[in-house]
Motif scaffolding. Sequence first.
Motif, PDB file in Angstrom:
ATOM      1  N   ARG A   1      -0.126  -7.967  -4.582  1.00  0.00           N
ATOM      2  CA  ARG A   1       0.862  -8.804  -3.712  1.00  0.00           C
ATOM      3  C   ARG A   1       1.998  -9.024  -4.095  1.00  0.00           C
ATOM      4  O   ARG A   1       2.663 -10.459  -4.601  1.00  0.00           O
ATOM      5  CB  ARG A   1       0.318 -10.388  -3.571  1.00  0.00           C
ATOM      6  CG  ARG A   1      -1.240 -10.225  -2.374  1.00  0.00           C
ATOM      7  CD  ARG A   1      -2.255 -11.258  -2.234  1.00  0.00           C
ATOM      8  NE  ARG A   1      -2.413 -11.866  -1.411  1.00  0.00           N
ATOM      9  CZ  ARG A   1      -2.933 -12.394  -0.598  1.00  0.00           C
ATOM     10  NH1 ARG A   1      -3.624 -13.567  -1.545  1.00  0.00           N
ATOM     11  NH2 ARG A   1      -4.069 -12.510   0.391  1.00  0.00           N
ATOM     12  N   GLU A   2       1.880  -7.886  -5.006  1.00  0.00           N
ATOM     13  CA  GLU A   2       3.087  -7.768  -5.495  1.00  0.00           C
ATOM     14  C   GLU A   2       3.868  -6.741  -6.578  1.00  0.00           C
ATOM     15  O   GLU A   2       2.951  -5.518  -6.190  1.00  0.00           O
ATOM     16  CB  GLU A   2       3.409  -9.207  -7.466  1.00  0.00           C
ATOM     17  CG  GLU A   2       2.250  -8.211  -8.090  1.00  0.00           C
ATOM     18  CD  GLU A   2       1.765  -9.544  -9.591  1.00  0.00           C
ATOM     19  OE1 GLU A   2       1.863  -8.848 -10.207  1.00  0.00           O
ATOM     20  OE2 GLU A   2       2.152 -10.236  -9.316  1.00  0.00           O
ATOM     21  N   ASP A   3       4.482  -6.505  -7.183  1.00  0.00           N
ATOM     22  CA  ASP A   3       5.254  -4.195  -7.319  1.00  0.00           C
ATOM     23  C   ASP A   3       3.939  -4.162  -8.568  1.00  0.00           C
ATOM     24  O   ASP A   3       3.413  -4.849  -9.149  1.00  0.00           O
ATOM     25  CB  ASP A   3       6.948  -4.569  -7.923  1.00  0.00           C
ATOM     26  CG  ASP A   3       7.716  -4.659  -6.732  1.00  0.00           C
ATOM     27  OD1 ASP A   3       7.139  -4.999  -5.736  1.00  0.00           O
ATOM     28  OD2 ASP A   3       8.670  -5.185  -7.875  1.00  0.00           O
TER      29      ASP A   3
ATOM     30  N   CYS B   1       0.169  -2.089  -1.215  1.00  0.00           N
ATOM     31  CA  CYS B   1       1.113  -3.441  -1.373  1.00  0.00           C
ATOM     32  C   CYS B   1       1.762  -3.028  -0.138  1.00  0.00           C
ATOM     33  O   CYS B   1       2.986  -2.784  -1.098  1.00  0.00           O
ATOM     34  CB  CYS B   1       1.747  -3.535  -2.786  1.00  0.00           C
ATOM     35  SG  CYS B   1       2.236  -1.590  -3.781  1.00  0.00           S
ATOM     36  N   HIS B   2       1.434  -3.705   0.753  1.00  0.00           N
ATOM     37  CA  HIS B   2       2.780  -3.390   1.784  1.00  0.00           C
ATOM     38  C   HIS B   2       4.002  -4.022   1.979  1.00  0.00           C
ATOM     39  O   HIS B   2       4.998  -3.969   2.374  1.00  0.00           O
ATOM     40  CB  HIS B   2       1.936  -3.618   3.056  1.00  0.00           C
ATOM     41  CG  HIS B   2       0.727  -3.771   3.755  1.00  0.00           C
ATOM     42  ND1 HIS B   2       1.137  -2.413   4.267  1.00  0.00           N
ATOM     43  CD2 HIS B   2      -0.509  -4.078   3.342  1.00  0.00           C
ATOM     44  CE1 HIS B   2      -0.579  -2.081   4.669  1.00  0.00           C
ATOM     45  NE2 HIS B   2      -1.741  -3.027   4.236  1.00  0.00           N
ATOM     46  N   GLU B   3       4.661  -5.173   0.864  1.00  0.00           N
ATOM     47  CA  GLU B   3       5.474  -6.178   1.132  1.00  0.00           C
ATOM     48  C   GLU B   3       6.433  -5.525  -0.171  1.00  0.00           C
ATOM     49  O   GLU B   3       7.205  -6.120  -0.358  1.00  0.00           O
ATOM     50  CB  GLU B   3       5.313  -7.338   0.917  1.00  0.00           C
ATOM     51  CG  GLU B   3       5.259  -7.409   2.712  1.00  0.00           C
ATOM     52  CD  GLU B   3       6.284  -7.303   4.045  1.00  0.00           C
ATOM     53  OE1 GLU B   3       6.967  -7.363   3.890  1.00  0.00           O
ATOM     54  OE2 GLU B   3       5.128  -7.223   3.864  1.00  0.00           O
ATOM     55  N   HIS B   4       6.036  -4.698  -1.294  1.00  0.00           N
ATOM     56  CA  HIS B   4       6.104  -4.178  -2.451  1.00  0.00           C
ATOM     57  C   HIS B   4       6.034  -3.268  -2.716  1.00  0.00           C
ATOM     58  O   HIS B   4       5.971  -2.138  -2.020  1.00  0.00           O
ATOM     59  CB  HIS B   4       5.696  -5.128  -3.284  1.00  0.00           C
ATOM     60  CG  HIS B   4       4.887  -6.680  -3.123  1.00  0.00           C
ATOM     61  ND1 HIS B   4       6.318  -7.425  -3.396  1.00  0.00           N
ATOM     62  CD2 HIS B   4       4.420  -7.348  -1.924  1.00  0.00           C
ATOM     63  CE1 HIS B   4       5.477  -8.845  -3.248  1.00  0.00           C
ATOM     64  NE2 HIS B   4       4.701  -8.449  -2.095  1.00  0.00           N
TER      65      HIS B   4
ATOM     66  N   ARG C   1       5.341  -0.823   1.040  1.00  0.00           N
ATOM     67  CA  ARG C   1       7.107  -1.159   1.387  1.00  0.00           C
ATOM     68  C   ARG C   1       7.399   0.122   0.535  1.00  0.00           C
ATOM     69  O   ARG C   1       8.250   1.256   1.763  1.00  0.00           O
ATOM     70  CB  ARG C   1       8.034  -2.841   0.705  1.00  0.00           C
ATOM     71  CG  ARG C   1       9.415  -2.650   1.400  1.00  0.00           C
ATOM     72  CD  ARG C   1      10.031  -4.179   0.929  1.00  0.00           C
ATOM     73  NE  ARG C   1       9.834  -3.625  -0.028  1.00  0.00           N
ATOM     74  CZ  ARG C   1      10.232  -3.668  -1.258  1.00  0.00           C
ATOM     75  NH1 ARG C   1      11.586  -2.636  -0.933  1.00  0.00           N
ATOM     76  NH2 ARG C   1      10.256  -3.461  -2.855  1.00  0.00           N
TER      77      ARG C   1
ATOM     78  N   ASP D   1       9.895   1.317   3.463  1.00  0.00           N
ATOM     79  CA  ASP D   1      10.856   1.907   3.534  1.00  0.00           C
ATOM     80  C   ASP D   1      11.263   3.280   3.182  1.00  0.00           C
ATOM     81  O   ASP D   1      12.210   3.550   4.236  1.00  0.00           O
ATOM     82  CB  ASP D   1      11.407   0.416   2.945  1.00  0.00           C
ATOM     83  CG  ASP D   1      12.808   0.446   2.593  1.00  0.00           C
ATOM     84  OD1 ASP D   1      13.645   1.051   3.608  1.00  0.00           O
ATOM     85  OD2 ASP D   1      13.529   0.084   1.931  1.00  0.00           O
TER      86      ASP D   1
ATOM     87  N   SER E   1      12.553   2.373  11.191  1.00  0.00           N
ATOM     88  CA  SER E   1      12.635   0.905  10.200  1.00  0.00           C
ATOM     89  C   SER E   1      13.227   0.672  11.932  1.00  0.00           C
ATOM     90  O   SER E   1      13.732   0.205  12.335  1.00  0.00           O
ATOM     91  CB  SER E   1      13.016   1.111   9.554  1.00  0.00           C
ATOM     92  OG  SER E   1      14.263   1.026   9.286  1.00  0.00           O
TER      93      SER E   1
END
Length: 130
Positions: free
Chosen positions: A10-12, A25-28, A45, A61, A97
Amino acid sequence: MTLKGQIFAREDLTIDGEVEGTVECHEHRLTIGPNARVQASLKAREIVIHGSIQGNVEAADKIDIKKEAKLVGDIKTSRIVIEDGAYFKGSIDISKSAVPPRPAPAGANQTANSPAPVAAVAASAPSVTK
């Protein structure tokens, strides 16, 4: 050290060892370091690769494959950079995107007889498809 299994971050996250399994880590940002030897499917991401990966890689991304990297597997992303000297074997699926449209400025679609801007009415609707 060798890690076998699933990693959900849940982080880089930076990996600079041996990993087998899945890494998400979908959002990082996920960074594969120069000493990394990864046999896993990766989802993040943004993914930056310096080391070696055998497995499919998916980034919402961007994927950045550095010159010293080795990637054997399929890629799915919106944007990609492959530096000169990098090794890549597989397929690339470039997808657009999903960026939500920006609302029109207030008054852009307003006429003398309309009480509210059209953009404000469309923005309040739950789902508008054209």
